[in-house]
Scaffold this motif. Structure first.
Motif, PDB file in Angstrom:
ATOM      1  N   THR A 174       7.468  -5.188  -1.313  1.00  0.00           N
ATOM      2  CA  THR A 174       7.706  -6.595  -0.975  1.00  0.00           C
ATOM      3  C   THR A 174       6.632  -7.112  -0.012  1.00  0.00           C
ATOM      4  N   ASN A 175       6.128  -6.229   0.860  1.00  0.00           N
ATOM      5  CA  ASN A 175       5.002  -6.549   1.754  1.00  0.00           C
ATOM      6  C   ASN A 175       3.995  -5.411   1.664  1.00  0.00           C
ATOM      7  N   PRO A 176       3.376  -5.240   0.503  1.00  0.00           N
ATOM      8  CA  PRO A 176       2.511  -4.070   0.330  1.00  0.00           C
ATOM      9  C   PRO A 176       1.310  -4.110   1.264  1.00  0.00           C
ATOM     10  N   MET A 177       0.815  -2.937   1.587  1.00  0.00           N
ATOM     11  CA  MET A 177      -0.440  -2.840   2.327  1.00  0.00           C
ATOM     12  C   MET A 177      -1.563  -2.837   1.294  1.00  0.00           C
ATOM     13  N   LEU A 178      -2.413  -3.830   1.384  1.00  0.00           N
ATOM     14  CA  LEU A 178      -3.486  -4.022   0.405  1.00  0.00           C
ATOM     15  C   LEU A 178      -4.821  -3.941   1.134  1.00  0.00           C
ATOM     16  N   PHE A 179      -5.687  -3.065   0.684  1.00  0.00           N
ATOM     17  CA  PHE A 179      -6.985  -2.899   1.333  1.00  0.00           C
ATOM     18  C   PHE A 179      -8.087  -2.907   0.286  1.00  0.00           C
ATOM     19  N   LEU A 180      -8.996  -3.860   0.414  1.00  0.00           N
ATOM     20  CA  LEU A 180     -10.207  -3.873  -0.393  1.00  0.00           C
ATOM     21  C   LEU A 180     -11.311  -3.257   0.451  1.00  0.00           C
ATOM     22  N   ARG A 181     -11.981  -2.262  -0.088  1.00  0.00           N
ATOM     23  CA  ARG A 181     -13.063  -1.597   0.632  1.00  0.00           C
ATOM     24  C   ARG A 181     -14.357  -1.832  -0.132  1.00  0.00           C
ATOM     25  N   LEU A 182     -15.300  -2.480   0.509  1.00  0.00           N
ATOM     26  CA  LEU A 182     -16.613  -2.694  -0.087  1.00  0.00           C
ATOM     27  C   LEU A 182     -17.516  -1.553   0.350  1.00  0.00           C
ATOM     28  N   LEU A 183     -18.282  -0.995  -0.574  1.00  0.00           N
ATOM     29  CA  LEU A 183     -19.118   0.160  -0.259  1.00  0.00           C
ATOM     30  C   LEU A 183     -20.539  -0.029  -0.774  1.00  0.00           C
ATOM     31  N   ARG A 184     -21.490   0.297   0.093  1.00  0.00           N
ATOM     32  CA  ARG A 184     -22.893   0.371  -0.329  1.00  0.00           C
ATOM     33  C   ARG A 184     -23.399   1.779  -0.051  1.00  0.00           C
ATOM     34  N   TYR A 185     -23.774   2.474  -1.126  1.00  0.00           N
ATOM     35  CA  TYR A 185     -24.362   3.802  -1.010  1.00  0.00           C
ATOM     36  C   TYR A 185     -25.879   3.661  -0.922  1.00  0.00           C
TER      37      TYR A 185
ATOM     38  N   PHE B  64      -9.942  -0.679  -4.362  1.00  0.00           N
ATOM     39  CA  PHE B  64      -8.830  -1.481  -3.840  1.00  0.00           C
ATOM     40  C   PHE B  64      -7.628  -0.560  -3.733  1.00  0.00           C
ATOM     41  N   PHE B  65      -7.102  -0.421  -2.519  1.00  0.00           N
ATOM     42  CA  PHE B  65      -5.993   0.504  -2.273  1.00  0.00           C
ATOM     43  C   PHE B  65      -4.687  -0.280  -2.249  1.00  0.00           C
ATOM     44  N   PHE B  66      -3.777   0.109  -3.112  1.00  0.00           N
ATOM     45  CA  PHE B  66      -2.517  -0.605  -3.330  1.00  0.00           C
ATOM     46  C   PHE B  66      -1.385   0.280  -2.825  1.00  0.00           C
ATOM     47  N   GLU B  67      -0.865  -0.073  -1.643  1.00  0.00           N
ATOM     48  CA  GLU B  67       0.062   0.817  -0.941  1.00  0.00           C
ATOM     49  C   GLU B  67       1.424   0.166  -0.720  1.00  0.00           C
ATOM     50  N   PRO B  68       2.483   0.975  -0.621  1.00  0.00           N
ATOM     51  CA  PRO B  68       3.821   0.413  -0.376  1.00  0.00           C
ATOM     52  C   PRO B  68       3.934  -0.201   1.023  1.00  0.00           C
ATOM     53  N   ASN B  69       5.043  -0.906   1.243  1.00  0.00           N
ATOM     54  CA  ASN B  69       5.385  -1.403   2.573  1.00  0.00           C
ATOM     55  C   ASN B  69       5.211  -0.280   3.604  1.00  0.00           C
ATOM     56  N   PHE B  70       4.835  -0.644   4.822  1.00  0.00           N
ATOM     57  CA  PHE B  70       4.611   0.354   5.872  1.00  0.00           C
ATOM     58  C   PHE B  70       5.832   1.254   6.073  1.00  0.00           C
ATOM     59  N   HIS B  71       7.025   0.658   6.030  1.00  0.00           N
ATOM     60  CA  HIS B  71       8.245   1.427   6.315  1.00  0.00           C
ATOM     61  C   HIS B  71       8.910   1.995   5.056  1.00  0.00           C
ATOM     62  N   ALA B  72       8.255   1.903   3.918  1.00  0.00           N
ATOM     63  CA  ALA B  72       8.835   2.458   2.686  1.00  0.00           C
ATOM     64  C   ALA B  72       9.038   3.964   2.844  1.00  0.00           C
ATOM     65  N   ARG B  73      10.181   4.427   2.374  1.00  0.00           N
ATOM     66  CA  ARG B  73      10.489   5.863   2.472  1.00  0.00           C
ATOM     67  C   ARG B  73       9.954   6.567   1.225  1.00  0.00           C
ATOM     68  N   VAL B  74       9.107   7.547   1.457  1.00  0.00           N
ATOM     69  CA  VAL B  74       8.496   8.294   0.363  1.00  0.00           C
ATOM     70  C   VAL B  74       9.098   9.691   0.355  1.00  0.00           C
ATOM     71  N   CYS B  75       9.865   9.965  -0.682  1.00  0.00           N
ATOM     72  CA  CYS B  75      10.542  11.261  -0.795  1.00  0.00           C
ATOM     73  C   CYS B  75      10.481  11.689  -2.255  1.00  0.00           C
ATOM     74  N   PRO B  76      10.220  12.967  -2.541  1.00  0.00           N
ATOM     75  CA  PRO B  76      10.154  13.391  -3.942  1.00  0.00           C
ATOM     76  C   PRO B  76      11.366  12.934  -4.753  1.00  0.00           C
ATOM     77  N   LEU B  77      11.081  12.358  -5.904  1.00  0.00           N
ATOM     78  CA  LEU B  77      12.138  11.850  -6.775  1.00  0.00           C
ATOM     79  C   LEU B  77      13.022  13.002  -7.264  1.00  0.00           C
ATOM     80  N   PRO B  78      14.350  12.830  -7.245  1.00  0.00           N
ATOM     81  CA  PRO B  78      15.226  13.908  -7.717  1.00  0.00           C
ATOM     82  C   PRO B  78      14.869  14.386  -9.126  1.00  0.00           C
ATOM     83  N   SER B  79      14.427  13.450  -9.980  1.00  0.00           N
ATOM     84  CA  SER B  79      14.095  13.835 -11.358  1.00  0.00           C
ATOM     85  C   SER B  79      12.838  14.701 -11.435  1.00  0.00           C
ATOM     86  N   CYS B  80      12.080  14.764 -10.326  1.00  0.00           N
ATOM     87  CA  CYS B  80      10.852  15.569 -10.304  1.00  0.00           C
ATOM     88  C   CYS B  80      11.040  16.894  -9.562  1.00  0.00           C
TER      89      CYS B  80
END
Length: 322
Positions: A168-179, A271-287
């Motif tokens: 609902t409030n994802p953490m979105l980061f665009l990273r520009l890179l020059r090698y 572009f890094f597409f990340e969940p809300n900061f407080h989202a709980r990340v726990c292995p899914l029971p089906s996995c």
């Protein structure tokens, strides 16, 4: 023809056969952890503006870029200097031969989310229309990221909207890179100078655009390095450690690196597409099963990312989680 494990699969986002796309995602995520995404709907004009403005940014005088340095603000936004990151300290004799620029979701001071680590206002260079081009491109990436979440949920036999509540409030980061033009030099043990050291991405999903110069390689399950040829028609999608954790290792966060073998400058934009900061990340029971016991404890998305940043970025001190 090369075996499937030595190929980068392709997923078409524009097709009418969603079941076929879901199956392609399932296979790619469990095998390579990387795939080309075509039919994504990003116009060539949007892409061209991104690359034109990347060149403009990195051409600024060093003192102008220093004023925009990401460690001069608490939100990890702005410039990172050439050689400042060393993503594989065990094998790298010096830092990555790249400079970068972080842009996140624009959270104004005073907004409730501005108190959360990794949230806040961006640092914008004084270049005409530059901010608009970056926000236009980021909006396209968020749109695509949400489409991919749906396919990933379905590929795990979950409801299509399974991840929505955590974005609902994802953490979105665009990273520009020059090698830089500096060629990578490795000894027989794989130690030396790299454009970008071996690492896996930290978060949920990475949506990568690159120019026409090669360099990206992924590590196969067998430990061999496989080139990911640049394709201007496609985004390169890879899974991060957070999604591997969420799926208890069913889906792979694949190590990758960048080698400069051609002696040319190279530009890319993950572009890094990340969940809300407080989202709980726990292995899914089906996995989780007797054959695949739970490998990770529950954590929050934000804790996970802050710990990863602190391990790889010189001078980064994780703020206290709120």
């Amino acid at each position: 023809e090369r075996p499937w494990s030595q190929m980068i699969p392709e997923v078409d986002l524009s097709g009418t056969d969603e079941a076929a796309a879901v199956e392609s995602v399932r296979r790619a995520c469990s095998e390579q952890g990387f795939f080309y995404l075509v039919g994504h709907g990003v116009s060539s004009e949007v892409r061209e503006r991104l690359y034109t403005d990347m060149v403009r940014l990195f051409a600024l005088p060093r003192e102008d870029k220093l004023a925009l340095h990401c460690l001069s603000n608490p939100h990890n936004r702005g410039w990172t200097a050439m050689g400042e990151e060393k993503l594989d300290p065990a094998k790298q004799t010096c830092g990555d031969t790249k400079e970068g620029y972080y842009i996140g979701s624009e959270i104004p001071a005073g907004h409730p989310l501005a108190e959360v680590p990794l949230h806040g206002p961006n640092v914008w260079p004084a270049l005409p229309n530059w901010r608009a081009a970056m926000e236009e491109y980021s909006a396209e990436m968020e749109r695509i990221g949400r489409s991919l979440l749906r396919l990933i949920a379905l590929s795990l036999n979950l409801n299509a909207d399974f991840f929505d509540a955590d974005f609902t409030n994802p953490m979105l980061f665009l990273r520009l890179l020059r090698y830089s033009e500096q060629r990578s030099e490795l000894d027989g043990e794989g130690r030396g100078t790299l454009a970008c050291g071996e690492h896996s991405d930290y978060g949920m999903l990475t949506l990568l655009s690159t120019d026409a110069n090669p360099g990206l390689q992924i590590k196969t399950k067998e430990g061999a390095w496989l080139d990911v040829p640049p394709r201007t028609d496609a985004l390169v999608i890879n899974l991060g450690d957070m999604l591997e954790r969420w799926t208890n290792g069913v889906y792979r966060s694949t190590p990758h690196r960048v080698l400069n073998t051609h002696g040319k400058e190279r530009f890319s934009a993950p572009f890094f597409f990340e969940p809300n900061f407080h989202a709980r990340v726990c292995p899914l029971p089906s996995c989780v099963s007797p054959e695949r016991p739970q490998r990770w404890e529950a954590c929050t998305s934000g804790e996970h990312l802050l710990n990863k940043y602190a391990q790889t970025q010189d001078g980064f001190v994780p703020p206290p989680s709120t």
